[in-house]
Design an enzyme around this catalytic site. Structure first.
Site, mmCIF file in Angstrom:
data_model
loop_
_atom_site.group_PDB
_atom_site.id
_atom_site.type_symbol
_atom_site.label_atom_id
_atom_site.label_comp_id
_atom_site.label_asym_id
_atom_site.label_seq_id
_atom_site.Cartn_x
_atom_site.Cartn_y
_atom_site.Cartn_z
ATOM 1 N N ARG A 1 0.124 8.930 -0.618
ATOM 2 C CA ARG A 1 -1.121 8.616 -1.329
ATOM 3 C C ARG A 1 -2.214 8.309 -0.319
ATOM 4 O O ARG A 1 -1.956 7.763 0.758
ATOM 5 C CB ARG A 1 -0.932 7.418 -2.269
ATOM 6 C CG ARG A 1 0.085 7.624 -3.374
ATOM 7 C CD ARG A 1 -0.300 8.719 -4.349
ATOM 8 N NE ARG A 1 -1.585 8.471 -4.987
ATOM 9 C CZ ARG A 1 -1.750 7.699 -6.067
ATOM 10 N NH1 ARG A 1 -0.696 7.098 -6.618
ATOM 11 N NH2 ARG A 1 -2.943 7.524 -6.592
ATOM 12 N N ASN B 1 -4.678 3.697 -6.565
ATOM 13 C CA ASN B 1 -5.267 3.982 -5.266
ATOM 14 C C ASN B 1 -6.618 3.299 -5.052
ATOM 15 O O ASN B 1 -6.903 2.798 -3.971
ATOM 16 C CB ASN B 1 -5.428 5.495 -5.103
ATOM 17 C CG ASN B 1 -4.759 6.007 -3.857
ATOM 18 O OD1 ASN B 1 -3.847 5.378 -3.327
ATOM 19 N ND2 ASN B 1 -5.213 7.146 -3.377
ATOM 20 N N PRO C 1 -4.760 7.277 -13.986
ATOM 21 C CA PRO C 1 -5.391 6.144 -14.654
ATOM 22 C C PRO C 1 -4.830 4.817 -14.152
ATOM 23 O O PRO C 1 -3.625 4.650 -14.037
ATOM 24 C CB PRO C 1 -5.046 6.375 -16.127
ATOM 25 C CG PRO C 1 -4.858 7.843 -16.232
ATOM 26 C CD PRO C 1 -4.226 8.249 -14.933
ATOM 27 N N GLU C 2 -5.719 3.897 -13.833
ATOM 28 C CA GLU C 2 -5.278 2.577 -13.400
ATOM 29 C C GLU C 2 -5.308 1.632 -14.605
ATOM 30 O O GLU C 2 -5.655 2.022 -15.722
ATOM 31 C CB GLU C 2 -6.147 2.109 -12.234
ATOM 32 C CG GLU C 2 -6.079 3.119 -11.071
ATOM 33 C CD GLU C 2 -6.537 2.582 -9.728
ATOM 34 O OE1 GLU C 2 -6.438 1.359 -9.499
ATOM 35 O OE2 GLU C 2 -6.966 3.391 -8.886
ATOM 36 N N LYS D 1 0.149 0.430 -16.267
ATOM 37 C CA LYS D 1 -0.250 1.814 -16.512
ATOM 38 C C LYS D 1 0.474 2.433 -17.707
ATOM 39 O O LYS D 1 0.393 3.641 -17.909
ATOM 40 C CB LYS D 1 0.016 2.651 -15.258
ATOM 41 C CG LYS D 1 -0.767 2.184 -14.032
ATOM 42 C CD LYS D 1 -0.460 3.054 -12.828
ATOM 43 C CE LYS D 1 -1.222 2.581 -11.602
ATOM 44 N NZ LYS D 1 -0.969 3.441 -10.425
#
Length: 331
Positions: free
Chosen positions: A321, A228, A2-3, A52
């Site tokens: 990532r 991301n 989750p961003e 976050k």
């Protein structure tokens, strides 16, 4: 993972459904049994989201810190009071010509009305999951409290609403001092910090770092909330090579990234989607709200032609990532 926009939306759900209520707390999984026992029977007094991470305060200055990490999610059930406006913390919501609030519903693959994300203002008997991919309401029957399903780290139960936490990276109790120290260790968040002061903090850190900008944007001590998806999109929108050392990025570009983050985060909180494309006509906007494939410039588009120049989008790993970028537009 989750961003930032997701965590702010989750905090707003807690503010409407849990804050001000006495809470029965339990750890069905058993991994947070001691902490649940401490907050059981207490009243939730306020909630904060920073990047976050979410912080929920209870009586006697006890704070619950939750970081959802890669796999965490909150499941809400019962009478869920849904906020259609999701106003930002400073009272300002990012304006964009594609908000589409006058358009008919647009349902994504999960059955979510993307234009209002989790529904119109109401008390709805049902169930909603809030993680990176928020799901729509679904009938959960009349059983109350709802049955425990799967590995629930923490259940918070009011007289009418249940919130189940699954798979978080962090779930711990903190003193006010510990909570303040955690927040102080985080970079600026546009929905928490003054935007101008946040810009100065962000620019000052980036401009002295030899670290690639693609890594700095994911460093939560540099700036809060970017993951991301937003990292890839912000860099493309700035036409910036992800490997450029922070100290070599022109000051006006660094500041432009911050201001773009302010705007995109507000749109994400408002719509529930990481919408990063601009100037879409109504039909294109509806498609973008309904499908991630039409919502982003480069993210998740490895090997596909760049929407601007036609060059194949590159996928590489940066610090374990996935990083998507256009080697032509971002050189």
């Amino acid at each position: 993972m989750p961003e930032g926009h997701s965590v702010h939306r989750i905090a707003r759900q807690f503010d409407r459904n849990v804050v001000g209520h006495r809470v029965a707390a339990s750890s069905p999984q058993g991994r947070f049994a001691e902490g649940a026992a401490v907050i059981d029977g207490r009243t939730a007094t306020q909630v904060r989201a920073v990047g976050k991470q979410m912080f929920l305060e209870f009586d006697d200055d006890i704070w619950l810190r939750v970081h959802l990490g890669m796999y965490g999610a909150w499941d809400f059930a019962g009478e869920i009071i849904v906020d259609p406006t999701i106003a930002s913390a400073n009272g300002r919501m990012g304006q964009t010509n594609q908000r589409g609030t006058d358009l008919p519903p647009v349902f994504d693959a999960a059955g979510e009305n993307s234009l209002t994300s989790i529904g119109a203002p109401r008390k709805a008997r049902g169930h909603v999951r809030m993680s990176e991919q928020t799901r729509g309401l679904a009938d959960d029957g009349e059983q109350w409290p709802p049955p425990i399903v799967g590995q629930v780290r923490l259940r918070l139960l009011t007289e009418a609403t249940s919130a189940d936490l699954r798979g978080p990276t962090a779930c711990q109790l903190q003193t006010p001092e510990e909570m303040a120290a955690t927040v102080a260790s985080l970079g600026p968040d546009p929905l928490v910090d003054d935007a101008a002061a946040g810009e100065e903090r962000f620019a000052a850190v980036v401009r002295r770092k030899p670290t690639p900008i693609g890594l700095l944007l994911m460093d939560q001590s540099v700036v809060s909330g970017i993951g991301n998806v937003y990292r890839a999109e912000l860099l493309f929108r700035a036409r910036l090579d992800p490997h450029t050392p922070g100290r070599d990025v022109p000051d006006e570009v660094v500041r432009g990234i911050w201001r773009d983050w302010v705007r995109l985060l507000a749109i994400g909180v408002e719509t529930g989607q990481m919408m990063t494309m601009d100037d879409l006509d109504p039909d294109a906007y509806r498609r973008a709200m309904a499908s991630r494939d039409d919502r982003h410039w480069v993210y998740h588009r490895a090997g596909l032609p760049c929407r601007v120049c036609g060059t194949a989008i590159v996928l590489e790993e940066m610090a374990a990532r996935k990083l998507y970028w256009c080697p032509n537009c971002q050189r």
